[in-house]
Design a protein around this motif. Structure first.
Motif, PDB file in Angstrom:
ATOM      1  N   PHE A   1       8.069   7.399  -0.723  1.00 57.28           N
ATOM      2  CA  PHE A   1       7.972   6.050  -1.371  1.00 57.28           C
ATOM      3  C   PHE A   1       9.326   5.460  -1.336  1.00 57.28           C
ATOM      4  O   PHE A   1      10.327   5.232  -2.083  1.00 57.28           O
ATOM      5  CB  PHE A   1       7.820   6.434  -2.876  1.00 57.28           C
ATOM      6  CG  PHE A   1       6.520   7.264  -3.092  1.00 57.28           C
ATOM      7  CD1 PHE A   1       5.559   6.448  -3.258  1.00 57.28           C
ATOM      8  CD2 PHE A   1       6.823   8.520  -3.481  1.00 57.28           C
ATOM      9  CE1 PHE A   1       4.095   7.105  -3.317  1.00 57.28           C
ATOM     10  CE2 PHE A   1       5.369   9.315  -3.445  1.00 57.28           C
ATOM     11  CZ  PHE A   1       4.226   8.678  -3.708  1.00 57.28           C
TER      12      PHE A   1
ATOM     13  N   ASN B   1       4.755   0.921 -11.003  1.00 61.29           N
ATOM     14  CA  ASN B   1       4.956   1.632  -9.478  1.00 61.29           C
ATOM     15  C   ASN B   1       5.736   0.559  -8.515  1.00 61.29           C
ATOM     16  O   ASN B   1       5.427   0.375  -7.395  1.00 61.29           O
ATOM     17  CB  ASN B   1       3.473   1.688  -9.124  1.00 61.29           C
ATOM     18  CG  ASN B   1       2.763   0.350  -8.840  1.00 61.29           C
ATOM     19  OD1 ASN B   1       3.151  -0.931  -9.202  1.00 61.29           O
ATOM     20  ND2 ASN B   1       1.632   0.501  -8.374  1.00 61.29           N
TER      21      ASN B   1
ATOM     22  N   PHE C   1       7.875   2.965  -4.093  1.00 61.92           N
ATOM     23  CA  PHE C   1       6.382   2.856  -3.538  1.00 61.92           C
ATOM     24  C   PHE C   1       6.354   2.580  -2.295  1.00 61.92           C
ATOM     25  O   PHE C   1       7.581   2.733  -1.649  1.00 61.92           O
ATOM     26  CB  PHE C   1       5.949   1.408  -4.210  1.00 61.92           C
ATOM     27  CG  PHE C   1       6.643   0.086  -4.042  1.00 61.92           C
ATOM     28  CD1 PHE C   1       6.490  -0.541  -2.975  1.00 61.92           C
ATOM     29  CD2 PHE C   1       7.876  -0.260  -4.740  1.00 61.92           C
ATOM     30  CE1 PHE C   1       7.213  -1.516  -2.509  1.00 61.92           C
ATOM     31  CE2 PHE C   1       8.521  -1.219  -4.489  1.00 61.92           C
ATOM     32  CZ  PHE C   1       8.284  -2.071  -3.445  1.00 61.92           C
TER      33      PHE C   1
ATOM     34  N   TYR D   1       0.235  -2.173  -2.675  1.00 65.88           N
ATOM     35  CA  TYR D   1       1.152  -1.281  -3.141  1.00 65.88           C
ATOM     36  C   TYR D   1       0.637   0.123  -3.509  1.00 65.88           C
ATOM     37  O   TYR D   1      -0.593   0.349  -4.009  1.00 65.88           O
ATOM     38  CB  TYR D   1       1.624  -1.764  -4.536  1.00 65.88           C
ATOM     39  CG  TYR D   1       2.719  -2.763  -4.331  1.00 65.88           C
ATOM     40  CD1 TYR D   1       4.129  -2.624  -4.300  1.00 65.88           C
ATOM     41  CD2 TYR D   1       2.575  -4.215  -4.068  1.00 65.88           C
ATOM     42  CE1 TYR D   1       5.109  -3.537  -4.343  1.00 65.88           C
ATOM     43  CE2 TYR D   1       3.353  -5.244  -3.809  1.00 65.88           C
ATOM     44  CZ  TYR D   1       4.838  -4.673  -3.990  1.00 65.88           C
ATOM     45  OH  TYR D   1       5.687  -5.782  -3.888  1.00 65.88           O
ATOM     46  N   TYR D   2       1.348   1.126  -3.145  1.00 63.85           N
ATOM     47  CA  TYR D   2       1.041   2.336  -3.480  1.00 63.85           C
ATOM     48  C   TYR D   2       2.333   3.169  -4.100  1.00 63.85           C
ATOM     49  O   TYR D   2       3.220   3.331  -3.553  1.00 63.85           O
ATOM     50  CB  TYR D   2       0.531   3.260  -2.154  1.00 63.85           C
ATOM     51  CG  TYR D   2      -0.705   3.061  -1.630  1.00 63.85           C
ATOM     52  CD1 TYR D   2      -1.833   3.289  -1.973  1.00 63.85           C
ATOM     53  CD2 TYR D   2      -0.708   2.023  -0.570  1.00 63.85           C
ATOM     54  CE1 TYR D   2      -3.124   3.020  -1.372  1.00 63.85           C
ATOM     55  CE2 TYR D   2      -1.802   1.449   0.079  1.00 63.85           C
ATOM     56  CZ  TYR D   2      -3.124   2.242  -0.342  1.00 63.85           C
ATOM     57  OH  TYR D   2      -4.185   1.323   0.260  1.00 63.85           O
ATOM     58  N   GLY D   3       2.248   3.309  -5.395  1.00 67.76           N
ATOM     59  CA  GLY D   3       3.297   3.720  -6.162  1.00 67.76           C
ATOM     60  C   GLY D   3       3.325   5.372  -6.164  1.00 67.76           C
ATOM     61  O   GLY D   3       2.330   6.101  -5.551  1.00 67.76           O
TER      62      GLY D   3
END
Length: 363
Positions: A141, A260, A264, A271-273
């Motif tokens: 992240f 998030n 991320f 977006y990917y938290g």
């Protein structure tokens, strides 16, 4: 007895404090009687549980206020040492070391906390799961654009050992057993809320009738500010860091936010938290921010992660089933959603809050 519709086992991001601090009256010399001390705020900050904490007491007694603030801080430190995932002497680390080998006897306090987390897992259908630490670390992240998500087979393998139902509790010996080697517990999803709750209880018992504790977005405020007004809490805008999307005025309530937008990565702009769905192994999507409002900061701390994993439709439905608990959500598309009966004040030009989810989020 049940509290706000929940079982008896619960006794159990951006923050702005309202103005209204009162200045001390200067008074005159011998001609006038000495005016009683007026309440003001006393605040101390500390780095605890890997996060920034602020302890605030409202009092007219300097000595009492500082004693209470120090006591709240020490209580949070004690809980951190007891339950830390990183401290080699903590009871959680001892449980993890003995995974697949034997049960570990723990303090009743630790046993009870773990038991409460498992009940939240049951309530949320496993969306909240303290065995998430059993998963393989396959994401970074780093706030950077990534070419793609990991291979689906890698993702499936990463969650093979996760499962709150596997945790074995023995009430007779208050022991905890993880039956598979490689299983691990991590109480990070609830520990800050528990620390805030215990610190507040201690400060109030010492005579602090008003105050606010903020554990990096896990906020509990009680009583009033020095001028008698309630506390004003602002909710950050994920689309514009360090700005406010809405606010509310509260007293004797917890306001806990998960988002998030700090940890991320992105893939093709999406977006990917850091909050992982324990069922799938993929980062939870659909929401940028979840704020829970309820009388118990420990419970709120667990529910924000659960709602984040469930997503806007199922998450909102869960909160609407719980009496005395509310939430406000900000979706990936920037829409603000609120639970039934939730009163939220949009900040300046923020879009008005919607009462219901009009349709499921786009895949």
């Amino acid at each position: 007895m049940p509290i706000f519709g929940l079982p008896a086992w619960w006794r159990k991001s951006g923050i702005l404090l309202g103005a209204g601090l009162l200045a001390l009256s200067a008074g005159s010399a011998a001609a006038q009687p000495v005016a009683p001390a007026r309440a003001r705020t006393y605040t101390r900050e500390a780095h605890l549980m890997g996060s920034h904490f602020t302890f605030t007491a409202v009092s007219a007694d300097d000595s009492l206020a500082w004693r209470a603030v120090r006591a709240g801080l020490r209580e949070t430190q004690r809980i951190d040492r007891l339950c830390s995932y990183w401290d080699s002497t903590s009871q959680v680390v001892k449980i993890n070391r003995m995974a697949g080998i034997r049960p570990v006897v723990v303090d009743q306090e630790v046993y009870d906390l773990i038991q409460r987390t498992l009940r939240i897992s049951a309530l949320s259908g496993g969306a909240f799961d303290i065995t998430f630490a059993s998963g393989d670390k396959i994401y970074q992240f780093d706030r950077q654009e990534h070419a793609s998500l990991p291979d689906s087979a890698v993702v499936r393998r990463s969650v093979k050992r996760i499962g709150w139902q596997k945790v074995k509790l023995d009430p007779a010996t208050h022991s905890v057993f993880l039956p598979e080697k490689g299983m691990r517990l991590n109480l990070a999803g609830i520990l800050q809320g528990y620390g805030v709750r215990r610190a507040q209880e201690l400060m109030k018992k010492m005579g602090i009738t008003g105050g606010l504790i903020n554990g990096s977005g896990d906020v509990y405020c009680w009583g009033h500010q020095p001028d008698g007004s309630a506390w004003r809490i602002a909710i950050g805008d994920p689309a514009r860091p360090h700005t406010v999307s809405s606010w509310l005025t509260v007293s004797d309530l917890a306001v806990v936010t998960a988002g998030n937008y700090e940890q991320f990565f992105t893939v093709k702009g999406r977006y990917y938290g850091h909050i992982i769905n324990p069922h799938t192994g993929y980062p939870a999507t659909g929401l940028r921010s979840v704020t829970i409002i309820c009388p118990d900061v420990e419970l709120a701390d667990a529910l924000d992660d659960a709602v984040f994993v469930l997503g806007p439709v199922e998450g909102l439905a869960l909160i609407n089933r719980l009496k005395g608990i509310n939430c406000t959500l900000i979706t990936d598309e920037g829409q603000t959603l609120v639970s039934r009966g939730m009163q939220l004040n949009p900040y300046h030009s923020a879009a008005p809050a919607a009462a219901n989810v009009p349709h499921p989020p786009k895949p």
